[in-house]
Each structure stands twice: as C-alpha cells, then as structure tokens.
Design a protein around this motif. Structure first.
Motif, short mmCIF file in Angstrom:
data_model
loop_
_atom_site.label_atom_id
_atom_site.label_comp_id
_atom_site.label_asym_id
_atom_site.label_seq_id
_atom_site.Cartn_x
_atom_site.Cartn_y
_atom_site.Cartn_z
N GLY A 93 4.91 -1.54 -97.11
CA GLY A 93 3.57 -1.22 -97.56
C GLY A 93 3.04 0.05 -96.93
O GLY A 93 3.21 0.27 -95.73
N ILE A 94 2.41 0.87 -97.75
CA ILE A 94 1.80 2.12 -97.31
C ILE A 94 0.29 1.91 -97.34
O ILE A 94 -0.30 1.73 -98.40
N CYS A 95 -0.33 1.91 -96.15
CA CYS A 95 -1.78 1.74 -96.03
C CYS A 95 -2.36 3.09 -95.61
O CYS A 95 -2.03 3.58 -94.53
N ILE A 96 -3.20 3.65 -96.43
CA ILE A 96 -3.82 4.93 -96.11
C ILE A 96 -5.33 4.75 -96.04
O ILE A 96 -5.93 4.20 -96.96
N GLN A 97 -5.91 5.20 -94.92
CA GLN A 97 -7.36 5.21 -94.75
C GLN A 97 -7.74 6.51 -94.07
O GLN A 97 -7.16 6.85 -93.04
N ASN A 98 -8.68 7.22 -94.65
CA ASN A 98 -9.16 8.49 -94.07
C ASN A 98 -8.01 9.46 -93.79
O ASN A 98 -7.93 10.04 -92.71
N GLN A 99 -7.10 9.59 -94.75
CA GLN A 99 -5.96 10.50 -94.64
C GLN A 99 -5.02 10.17 -93.48
O GLN A 99 -4.29 11.01 -92.99
N ARG A 100 -5.05 8.91 -93.06
CA ARG A 100 -4.14 8.44 -92.01
C ARG A 100 -3.37 7.23 -92.53
O ARG A 100 -3.91 6.43 -93.30
N ILE A 101 -2.12 7.11 -92.08
CA ILE A 101 -1.24 6.05 -92.55
C ILE A 101 -0.92 5.10 -91.39
O ILE A 101 -0.71 5.54 -90.25
N LEU A 102 -0.90 3.82 -91.69
CA LEU A 102 -0.60 2.80 -90.69
C LEU A 102 0.90 2.74 -90.44
O LEU A 102 1.68 2.60 -91.38
N VAL A 103 1.30 2.87 -89.16
CA VAL A 103 2.72 2.78 -88.79
C VAL A 103 2.87 1.78 -87.65
O VAL A 103 1.94 1.53 -86.89
N LEU A 104 4.07 1.24 -87.53
CA LEU A 104 4.40 0.30 -86.47
C LEU A 104 5.38 0.95 -85.50
O LEU A 104 6.29 1.66 -85.92
N THR A 164 1.48 -10.20 -84.39
CA THR A 164 2.05 -11.52 -84.12
C THR A 164 3.57 -11.48 -84.00
O THR A 164 4.19 -12.50 -83.69
N ASP A 165 4.18 -10.34 -84.23
CA ASP A 165 5.63 -10.18 -84.09
C ASP A 165 5.90 -9.53 -82.73
O ASP A 165 5.47 -8.40 -82.49
N PRO A 166 6.61 -10.21 -81.83
CA PRO A 166 6.83 -9.67 -80.49
C PRO A 166 7.64 -8.38 -80.44
O PRO A 166 7.59 -7.66 -79.44
N SER A 167 8.36 -8.04 -81.51
CA SER A 167 9.14 -6.79 -81.51
C SER A 167 8.25 -5.57 -81.78
O SER A 167 8.66 -4.44 -81.54
N ILE A 168 7.02 -5.80 -82.26
CA ILE A 168 6.08 -4.69 -82.52
C ILE A 168 5.29 -4.44 -81.25
O ILE A 168 4.54 -5.30 -80.79
N SER A 169 5.46 -3.25 -80.67
CA SER A 169 4.75 -2.95 -79.42
C SER A 169 3.34 -2.45 -79.68
O SER A 169 2.44 -2.69 -78.88
N GLN A 170 3.14 -1.73 -80.80
CA GLN A 170 1.80 -1.25 -81.13
C GLN A 170 1.77 -0.77 -82.58
O GLN A 170 2.80 -0.55 -83.19
N ILE A 171 0.54 -0.61 -83.07
CA ILE A 171 0.34 0.04 -84.37
C ILE A 171 -0.36 1.36 -84.10
O ILE A 171 -1.02 1.53 -83.08
N LYS A 172 -0.18 2.29 -85.02
CA LYS A 172 -0.83 3.60 -84.91
C LYS A 172 -1.30 4.01 -86.29
O LYS A 172 -0.72 3.61 -87.29
N TRP A 173 -2.33 4.83 -86.32
CA TRP A 173 -2.76 5.49 -87.55
C TRP A 173 -2.37 6.96 -87.39
O TRP A 173 -2.89 7.65 -86.52
N ILE A 174 -1.45 7.43 -88.21
CA ILE A 174 -0.91 8.79 -88.13
C ILE A 174 -1.48 9.61 -89.29
O ILE A 174 -1.45 9.17 -90.44
#
Length: 135
Positions: free
Chosen positions: A11-22, A102-112
């Motif tokens: 899934g590609i989530c875009i808000q304010n010209q930024r994309i959610l990445v894991l 909730t997934d322990p392999s994901i250390s953080q999310i970022k908006w790029i």
C-alpha cells in the motif's frame, strides 16, 4: 527444481506529499519498504492489503486504487527458486491516530517526502517511488 511464485501486495499512503515507509528487519537484512506483504492461499489482493495493514500497524484503509504491477521477472533475494510478483495500490488510512506497530520486525515508521532521494531497499519499490515522483 520446482519454482514458486510469491505474490506481494503493498500500500502507498501519501499525505502532504509524504509517503509512509517502514523500517523493518527481514531475514537478517534491514529494509526500508512500503506497508504490505505476502498473499496467503485463498485470499484476494485487497483482502491481503487490509490484513497486512491491520496486522502490522493496527490501521484500516479505504479508497484503494491500483497503482502498479511489476512487469519484469524478479527472483526472491531471500528464497531460492522463488519468483516475486508485486502489486501496489494507493490507499487512504482511515484511523491514523490509532497507529500502533504490532509487528516486532518493524522498528519504526517514517513519512518520507516524495521529493527526497529514493529511500527504498527493494528494486520494485524503487521503481514505484520514481513513478510517484512523476505524478
């Protein structure tokens, strides 16, 4: 040799010209990737996307629009004799305030920012990011 096909849905989530990445660890390798994952047997593509967002991030999505399907052969970097097929959808997050990793392999999310240099690790994600820049 019995090759397998691994269907991946992102899934590609875009808000304010930024994309959610894991930022995620997978098979001992650090990946910067989009939310999503592998299609399970008996599951539809959109159902997979809903499940992955709920399982990994406690998020609900809607306004799901197909964006890109991989066109070239890509072998898995993690499994021998496996071909990847990746499909990308633009999505809207309904309940961002309830984000919870909730997934322990994901250390953080970022908006790029879409204007930033390409941050992605996986080759098809890199293609998708460049296509987003050209929208």
């Amino acid at each position: 040799m019995n090759p397998n096909i691994n269907v991946r849905v992102y899934g590609i989530c875009i808000q304010n010209q930024r994309i959610l990445v894991l930022d995620e660890m997978y098979a001992g390798e650090r990946l910067i990737k989009l939310p999503g994952g592998g299609l399970e047997f008996g599951e539809g593509l959109i159902d997979c996307l809903h499940r992955e967002f709920e399982e990994e991030l406690n998020l609900k999505i809607d306004n799901i629009q197909h964006f890109y399907t991989q066109e070239d052969f890509v072998a898995s970097r993690f499994r021998e004799n496996e071909q990847l097929l990746t499909i990308y959808y633009q999505v809207n997050i309904v309940n961002l305030q309830q984000l919870n990793i909730t997934d322990p392999s994901i250390s953080q999310i970022k908006w790029i920012s879409i204007q930033d240099e390409n941050p992605f690790t996986l080759p098809i994600d890199k293609i998708v990011f460049e296509k987003l820049k050209n929208l």
